[in-house]
Scaffold this active site. Structure first.
Site, PDB file in Angstrom:
ATOM      1  N   GLU A  17      -7.213  -3.035  -2.060  1.00 20.41           N
ATOM      2  CA  GLU A  17      -6.684  -1.723  -0.406  1.00 20.41           C
ATOM      3  C   GLU A  17      -6.214  -0.886  -1.803  1.00 20.41           C
ATOM      4  O   GLU A  17      -6.407   0.669  -1.295  1.00 20.41           O
ATOM      5  CB  GLU A  17      -6.393  -2.188  -0.176  1.00 20.41           C
ATOM      6  CG  GLU A  17      -6.381  -3.486   0.896  1.00 20.41           C
ATOM      7  CD  GLU A  17      -5.839  -3.557   2.133  1.00 20.41           C
ATOM      8  OE1 GLU A  17      -4.495  -4.686   1.747  1.00 20.41           O
ATOM      9  OE2 GLU A  17      -6.266  -3.954   3.441  1.00 20.41           O
ATOM     10  N   ASN A  22       0.769  -1.242  -0.194  1.00 19.92           N
ATOM     11  CA  ASN A  22       0.350  -0.255   0.161  1.00 19.92           C
ATOM     12  C   ASN A  22       0.595   1.310   0.209  1.00 19.92           C
ATOM     13  O   ASN A  22       0.985   2.207  -0.318  1.00 19.92           O
ATOM     14  CB  ASN A  22      -0.950  -0.095   1.318  1.00 19.92           C
ATOM     15  CG  ASN A  22      -2.230  -0.975   1.421  1.00 19.92           C
ATOM     16  OD1 ASN A  22      -3.150  -0.599   0.245  1.00 19.92           O
ATOM     17  ND2 ASN A  22      -2.117  -2.232   1.556  1.00 19.92           N
ATOM     18  N   HIS A  36      -8.256  -0.393   6.780  1.00 21.17           N
ATOM     19  CA  HIS A  36      -8.223  -1.190   6.879  1.00 21.17           C
ATOM     20  C   HIS A  36      -8.399  -2.235   6.560  1.00 21.17           C
ATOM     21  O   HIS A  36     -10.242  -2.118   5.874  1.00 21.17           O
ATOM     22  CB  HIS A  36      -8.667  -1.041   8.452  1.00 21.17           C
ATOM     23  CG  HIS A  36      -9.789  -2.191   9.901  1.00 21.17           C
ATOM     24  ND1 HIS A  36      -9.013  -2.860  10.034  1.00 21.17           N
ATOM     25  CD2 HIS A  36     -10.650  -2.142  10.556  1.00 21.17           C
ATOM     26  CE1 HIS A  36      -9.576  -3.946  10.522  1.00 21.17           C
ATOM     27  NE2 HIS A  36     -10.265  -3.724  10.275  1.00 21.17           N
ATOM     28  N   MET A  39       0.949  -2.188  12.356  1.00 15.48           N
ATOM     29  CA  MET A  39       0.725  -2.699  13.567  1.00 15.48           C
ATOM     30  C   MET A  39       0.688  -2.266  15.047  1.00 15.48           C
ATOM     31  O   MET A  39       1.344  -2.971  15.545  1.00 15.48           O
ATOM     32  CB  MET A  39       0.623  -4.171  12.637  1.00 15.48           C
ATOM     33  CG  MET A  39       0.703  -4.371  11.401  1.00 15.48           C
ATOM     34  SD  MET A  39      -1.027  -4.816  11.031  1.00 15.48           S
ATOM     35  CE  MET A  39      -1.767  -5.709  11.908  1.00 15.48           C
ATOM     36  N   ASP A  81      -9.902   1.831  14.890  1.00 14.42           N
ATOM     37  CA  ASP A  81     -10.070   1.279  13.928  1.00 14.42           C
ATOM     38  C   ASP A  81     -12.163   1.709  14.022  1.00 14.42           C
ATOM     39  O   ASP A  81     -13.141   1.435  13.353  1.00 14.42           O
ATOM     40  CB  ASP A  81     -10.488   0.115  13.416  1.00 14.42           C
ATOM     41  CG  ASP A  81      -9.428  -0.580  13.028  1.00 14.42           C
ATOM     42  OD1 ASP A  81      -9.088  -1.730  13.213  1.00 14.42           O
ATOM     43  OD2 ASP A  81      -8.479  -0.039  13.045  1.00 14.42           O
TER      44      ASP A  81
HETATM   45  N1  LIG Z   1      -5.283   4.817  18.041  1.00  5.73           N
HETATM   46  C1  LIG Z   1      -5.169   3.850  16.921  1.00  5.73           C
HETATM   47  N2  LIG Z   1      -4.339   3.406  16.862  1.00  5.73           N
HETATM   48  C2  LIG Z   1      -3.970   2.677  15.468  1.00  5.73           C
HETATM   49  C3  LIG Z   1      -4.996   2.453  14.977  1.00  5.73           C
HETATM   50  C4  LIG Z   1      -6.637   3.329  15.110  1.00  5.73           C
HETATM   51  O1  LIG Z   1      -8.113   3.254  14.533  1.00  5.73           O
HETATM   52  N3  LIG Z   1      -6.307   4.694  16.432  1.00  5.73           N
HETATM   53  N4  LIG Z   1      -5.874   1.766  13.320  1.00  5.73           N
HETATM   54  C5  LIG Z   1      -4.559   0.601  13.112  1.00  5.73           C
HETATM   55  C6  LIG Z   1      -4.624  -0.410  12.079  1.00  5.73           C
HETATM   56  N5  LIG Z   1      -4.721  -1.488  12.897  1.00  5.73           N
HETATM   57  C7  LIG Z   1      -6.110  -1.503  11.927  1.00  5.73           C
HETATM   58  O2  LIG Z   1      -6.177  -1.028  11.253  1.00  5.73           O
HETATM   59  C8  LIG Z   1      -4.527  -1.985  13.747  1.00  5.73           C
HETATM   60  C9  LIG Z   1      -2.907  -2.955  14.198  1.00  5.73           C
HETATM   61  C10 LIG Z   1      -2.835  -3.802  14.989  1.00  5.73           C
HETATM   62  C11 LIG Z   1      -3.655  -4.081  15.863  1.00  5.73           C
HETATM   63  C12 LIG Z   1      -2.798  -4.261  17.402  1.00  5.73           C
HETATM   64  O3  LIG Z   1      -3.464  -4.777  17.669  1.00  5.73           O
HETATM   65  N6  LIG Z   1      -1.434  -4.298  17.221  1.00  5.73           N
HETATM   66  C13 LIG Z   1      -0.903  -5.361  18.235  1.00  5.73           C
HETATM   67  C14 LIG Z   1       0.771  -5.154  18.128  1.00  5.73           C
HETATM   68  C15 LIG Z   1       0.000  -6.801  16.671  1.00  5.73           C
HETATM   69  C16 LIG Z   1       1.148  -7.085  16.579  1.00  5.73           C
HETATM   70  O4  LIG Z   1       2.711  -6.384  16.136  1.00  5.73           O
HETATM   71  O5  LIG Z   1       1.588  -7.676  15.597  1.00  5.73           O
HETATM   72  C17 LIG Z   1      -0.791  -3.870  19.579  1.00  5.73           C
HETATM   73  O6  LIG Z   1      -0.640  -2.742  19.272  1.00  5.73           O
HETATM   74  O7  LIG Z   1      -0.266  -3.966  20.520  1.00  5.73           O
HETATM   75  C18 LIG Z   1      -4.973  -3.601  16.139  1.00  5.73           C
HETATM   76  C19 LIG Z   1      -5.321  -2.424  14.722  1.00  5.73           C
HETATM   77  C20 LIG Z   1      -3.091   1.348  13.992  1.00  5.73           C
HETATM   78  N7  LIG Z   1      -3.276   2.253  15.010  1.00  5.73           N
HETATM   79  N1  LIG Z   2      -5.311  -3.406  11.001  1.00  6.90           N
HETATM   80  C1  LIG Z   2      -3.806  -2.966  10.293  1.00  6.90           C
HETATM   81  C2  LIG Z   2      -4.630  -4.142   9.139  1.00  6.90           C
HETATM   82  O1  LIG Z   2      -4.655  -5.323   9.417  1.00  6.90           O
HETATM   83  N2  LIG Z   2      -3.784  -3.394   7.935  1.00  6.90           N
HETATM   84  C3  LIG Z   2      -3.932  -4.364   6.704  1.00  6.90           C
HETATM   85  O2  LIG Z   2      -1.912  -4.778   6.345  1.00  6.90           O
HETATM   86  C4  LIG Z   2      -1.790  -4.691   4.833  1.00  6.90           C
HETATM   87  C5  LIG Z   2      -0.932  -3.869   4.928  1.00  6.90           C
HETATM   88  O3  LIG Z   2      -0.079  -5.011   3.642  1.00  6.90           O
HETATM   89  P1  LIG Z   2       0.793  -4.025   2.641  1.00  6.90           P
HETATM   90  O4  LIG Z   2       2.076  -3.851   3.904  1.00  6.90           O
HETATM   91  O5  LIG Z   2       1.228  -4.881   1.892  1.00  6.90           O
HETATM   92  O6  LIG Z   2       0.622  -2.532   2.758  1.00  6.90           O
HETATM   93  C6  LIG Z   2      -2.838  -4.814   4.912  1.00  6.90           C
HETATM   94  O7  LIG Z   2      -4.035  -5.677   3.566  1.00  6.90           O
HETATM   95  C7  LIG Z   2      -3.733  -3.660   5.921  1.00  6.90           C
HETATM   96  O8  LIG Z   2      -5.187  -3.543   5.287  1.00  6.90           O
END
Ligand SMILES: Nc1nc2c(c(=O)[nH]1)N[C@@H](CN(C=O)c1ccc(C(=O)N[C@@H](CCC(=O)O)C(=O)O)cc1)CN2
Ligand SMILES: NCC(=O)N[C@@H]1O[C@H](COP(=O)([O-])[O-])[C@@H](O)[C@H]1O
Length: 306
Positions: free
Chosen positions: A284, A98, A213, A191, A255
């Site tokens: 995406e 992305n 997302h 993430m 999210d």
């Molecule tokens: N305050 C916010 N922070 C983030 C958001 C948001 O909407 N509000 N979006 C996320 C992206 N995301 C989903 O779209 C997402 C990514 C990761 C996690 C999560 O559980 N992360 C864990 C660690 C996971 C790992 O390391 O593999 C964590 O943070 O402890 C939830 C949602 C980006 N930030």
């Molecule tokens: N909750 C956040 C989440 O799941 N994001 C997802 O991580 C991937 C990143 O792909 P990329 O590194 O190839 O762009 C994408 O599928 C995006 O939607």
């Protein structure tokens, strides 16, 4: 025609074809060698124009309409195209496909008058860093544990929260210091959940944060959204057999920020998880560019009204 040598753009507008006059406005970006059409200037159309750039706007002076006498008029639409590019910082944790879509769209003008000034990753081996190197975009690795905020294997929830707050605050400070303060932050597969220690300073600075997302609003919040939707589909629990993707503004609640663009994606019986993921990623790459372009245009328009 007006040239802006601070950001390497040339604005052209109007002229006298065989009959009538033109009112279209085009901007040529010398760096990317791309043309972008802007909203037409206010009527009437004119030819034989002079376009001096003032500090605040692009002025169409003199000029002759098909019938009326000469007059001057100002139109802000060329302003944001002639203004300095919208500064974008992208956050990614993995492959960065992305991020690549954003790089390509900035280069070809689908995201107008913008520059990705930095990539931030929290995983040292994120392939997104290779994409940044290939595009000449500076990047920085900044990790909760590797950079000493949280001890490896820490289990105490209080210490973990303290560490996350310090990491968030340090990241916000990094972005807000002069040399690369963004106008827009895009989370493209980032993430890590931000807390208020990151969100509040950026909100106070007027910096917009958007996130991609792979789920519909209010569905499958958090990590692993595609997998969970697929499992529900296979179990006959997925509403209308449809999942989706969205780009939304980022707030504290994960999210649940206001959606900017949403796209539904139907699940298919003949697809396995990998095939669904591939189809979702393709969607995406389109949606993140469309959403980023919408927000960038809002930012540039807001500038021209200040
Ligand atoms: N305050 C916010 N922070 C983030 C958001 C948001 O909407 N509000 N979006 C996320 C992206 N995301 C989903 O779209 C997402 C990514 C990761 C996690 C999560 O559980 N992360 C864990 C660690 C996971 C790992 O390391 O593999 C964590 O943070 O402890 C939830 C949602 C980006 N930030
Ligand atoms: N909750 C956040 C989440 O799941 N994001 C997802 O991580 C991937 C990143 O792909 P990329 O590194 O190839 O762009 C994408 O599928 C995006 O939607």
């Amino acid at each position: 025609m007006a040239a802006n040598n601070t950001n390497g753009t040339i604005c052209v507008h109007g002229d006298c074809p065989s009959t009538g006059r033109l009112d279209d406005v085009w901007v040529f970006d010398v760096t990317s060698q791309t043309w972008t059409e802007l909203p037409a200037a206010p009527p009437p159309a004119r030819g034989d124009l002079r376009l001096p750039l003032s500090a605040r706007s692009c002025i169409a002076c003199t000029g002759t309409t098909a019938s009326e006498s000469k007059a001057a008029r100002s139109f802000g639409s060329a302003l944001h195209a002639m203004a300095d590019p919208c500064r974008i910082v992208v956050f990614a944790s993995g492959n960065g496909s992305n991020f690549q879509a954003l790089i390509d769209a900035v280069k070809d003008g689908r995201i107008p008058n913008s520059k990705i000034i930095r990539l931030i990753v929290n995983r040292a081996k994120a392939y997104a860093t290779t994409r940044a190197d290939n595009a000449g975009i500076p990047w920085e690795y900044f990790n909760l544990i590797s950079h000493g905020f949280q001890a490896k294997g820490e289990q105490d929830p209080v210490k973990i929260q303290e560490a996350r707050n310090k990491y968030d605050a340090a990241l916000a400070e990094k972005l807000l210091k002069g040399d690369y303060k963004p106008e827009l932050v895009i989370l493209a597969g980032w993430m890590y959940v931000f807390g208020k220690a990151f969100l509040d300073p950026l909100e106070a600075a007027g910096i917009k944060i958007i996130n991609l997302h792979p789920a519909l609003p209010g569905k499958y919040d958090g990590a692993g959204a595609i997998e969970r939707a697929y499992q529900d589909f296979k179990a006959g629990r997925l509403e209308n057999n449809r999942t989706g993707i969205m780009v939304h503004y980022v707030i504290d609640q994960v999210d649940r920020g206001e959606p900017i663009l949403v796209r539904e994606i139907e699940c298919r019986e003949d697809e396995d998880l990998h095939q669904l993921e591939e189809r979702i990623h393709k969607n995406e790459h389109e949606l993140i560019v469309e959403a980023a372009a919408l927000v960038v245009k809002q930012i540039l328009e807001q500038r021209s009204r200040q």
